[in-house]
Motif scaffolding. Structure first.
Motif, PDB file in Angstrom:
ATOM      1  N   THR A   2       0.971  -1.183   0.247  1.00 56.67           N
ATOM      2  CA  THR A   2       0.352  -0.388  -0.030  1.00 56.67           C
ATOM      3  C   THR A   2       0.944   1.120  -0.197  1.00 56.67           C
ATOM      4  O   THR A   2       1.561   1.114   0.831  1.00 56.67           O
ATOM      5  CB  THR A   2      -0.956  -0.030   1.046  1.00 56.67           C
ATOM      6  N   ARG A   3       0.804   2.371  -0.517  1.00 53.90           N
ATOM      7  CA  ARG A   3       1.172   3.135  -0.979  1.00 53.90           C
ATOM      8  C   ARG A   3       0.828   4.145  -2.244  1.00 53.90           C
ATOM      9  O   ARG A   3       0.231   4.225  -2.682  1.00 53.90           O
ATOM     10  CB  ARG A   3       2.845   2.816  -1.823  1.00 53.90           C
ATOM     11  N   ARG A   4       1.344   5.769  -1.886  1.00 56.03           N
ATOM     12  CA  ARG A   4       0.883   6.850  -2.545  1.00 56.03           C
ATOM     13  C   ARG A   4       1.032   5.950  -4.156  1.00 56.03           C
ATOM     14  O   ARG A   4       2.637   5.822  -4.408  1.00 56.03           O
ATOM     15  CB  ARG A   4       1.242   7.804  -2.458  1.00 56.03           C
ATOM     16  N   ALA A   5       0.201   6.340  -5.128  1.00 54.31           N
ATOM     17  CA  ALA A   5      -0.052   5.794  -6.040  1.00 54.31           C
ATOM     18  C   ALA A   5       0.319   7.087  -7.172  1.00 54.31           C
ATOM     19  O   ALA A   5      -0.703   7.346  -7.666  1.00 54.31           O
ATOM     20  CB  ALA A   5      -0.541   4.822  -6.755  1.00 54.31           C
ATOM     21  N   PRO A   6       1.319   7.498  -7.821  1.00 53.73           N
ATOM     22  CA  PRO A   6       1.740   8.585  -9.029  1.00 53.73           C
ATOM     23  C   PRO A   6       0.878   7.904 -10.499  1.00 53.73           C
ATOM     24  O   PRO A   6       1.096   6.693 -10.744  1.00 53.73           O
ATOM     25  CB  PRO A   6       2.845   9.372  -8.766  1.00 53.73           C
ATOM     26  N   VAL A   7       0.241   8.448 -10.974  1.00 52.01           N
ATOM     27  CA  VAL A   7      -0.614   7.925 -12.477  1.00 52.01           C
ATOM     28  C   VAL A   7       0.652   8.277 -13.408  1.00 52.01           C
ATOM     29  O   VAL A   7       1.099   9.537 -13.606  1.00 52.01           O
ATOM     30  CB  VAL A   7      -1.614   9.103 -12.769  1.00 52.01           C
ATOM     31  N   VAL A   8       0.871   7.349 -14.460  1.00 46.95           N
ATOM     32  CA  VAL A   8       1.569   7.329 -15.535  1.00 46.95           C
ATOM     33  C   VAL A   8       0.987   7.724 -16.948  1.00 46.95           C
ATOM     34  O   VAL A   8       0.858   8.351 -16.967  1.00 46.95           O
ATOM     35  CB  VAL A   8       2.180   6.262 -16.168  1.00 46.95           C
ATOM     36  N   ASP A   9      -0.047   7.086 -16.858  1.00 48.09           N
ATOM     37  CA  ASP A   9      -1.196   7.331 -17.672  1.00 48.09           C
ATOM     38  C   ASP A   9      -2.155   5.863 -17.224  1.00 48.09           C
ATOM     39  O   ASP A   9      -2.247   6.165 -16.089  1.00 48.09           O
ATOM     40  CB  ASP A   9      -0.228   6.714 -18.789  1.00 48.09           C
ATOM     41  N   GLY A  10      -3.506   6.226 -18.389  1.00 46.97           N
ATOM     42  CA  GLY A  10      -5.102   5.630 -18.331  1.00 46.97           C
ATOM     43  C   GLY A  10      -4.731   4.082 -17.806  1.00 46.97           C
ATOM     44  O   GLY A  10      -6.184   3.954 -16.843  1.00 46.97           O
TER      45      GLY A  10
END
Length: 144
Positions: A2-10
Motif C-alpha cells: 500500500t502506497r501513494r500511487a502517482p499516475v503514469v497514464d490511464g
C-alpha cells in the motif's frame, strides 16, 4: 503493498518507483484522440489519466495485489483504493479503459457492457481500441 500511487497514464501507476500495469484492462495511450458524438476530437488517453488521478486522490493510499510481470518486467496487479474501491473495474465502468479479454478472461465484460450502454467515457463516440491504435502506430498487427 500500500502506497501513494502517482499516475503514469490511464492504466499504469507507480508505487515506490515500481511501474504497475493494471491487470485486465487497456486504456487509450496519452497521445490517442477519440471522437465525441458531435465528431469533435479530444485526447481520450489524457482524459483517462486525469480521471484515474482524480479517482485515486479521493482515497489514498493505493494497495496492489500482484498477479504477474509483463514482458517489460513491470508488475501486473489488481489495485484498490484505501476505501476498497477496485481501481481496474472503475476505469472500465467509467469508460476510461476497455476490458482486455486476453488478460482479464472477461472479468470486466459486464462492467464494460454497462459503460457502453450508458455511453460512458470513450463509449460516447467513436474510438479505436487501445491495442489496435498502438499496433497501427508502429505498423504491426494488433495482438489483442
Amino acid at each position: 503493498m500500500t502506497r501513494r500511487a502517482p499516475v503514469v497514464d490511464g492504466d499504469n501507476i507507480d508505487i515506490r518507483g515500481a511501474r504497475i500495469c493494471l491487470n485486465g484492462i487497456d486504456a487509450p495511450e496519452s497521445w490517442k484522440k477519440c471522437q465525441r458524438q458531435d465528431s469533435s476530437e479530444y485526447r481520450c488517453g489524457k482524459a483517462a489519466a486525469f480521471a484515474l488521478n482524480a479517482f485515486l486522490a479521493i482515497s489514498r493510499p493505493t494497495r496492489r495485489e500482484r498477479i504477474d510481470f509483463d514482458r517489460d518486467s513491470r508488475i501486473v496487479a489488481n489495485c484498490f483504493r484505501a476505501d476498497g474501491q477496485r481501481v481496474n473495474a472503475w476505469l472500465v465502468r467509467t469508460g476510461n479503459a476497455v476490458d482486455w479479454v486476453r488478460y482479464s478472461h472477461d472479468a470486466f465484460a459486464g462492467t464494460q457492457a454497462s459503460a457502453q450502454a450508458e455511453k460512458m467515457g470513450i463509449w460516447r463516440g467513436n474510438f479505436t481500441t487501445p491495442g489496435t491504435a498502438r499496433a497501427k502506430r508502429v505498423h504491426r498487427k494488433p495482438t489483442c
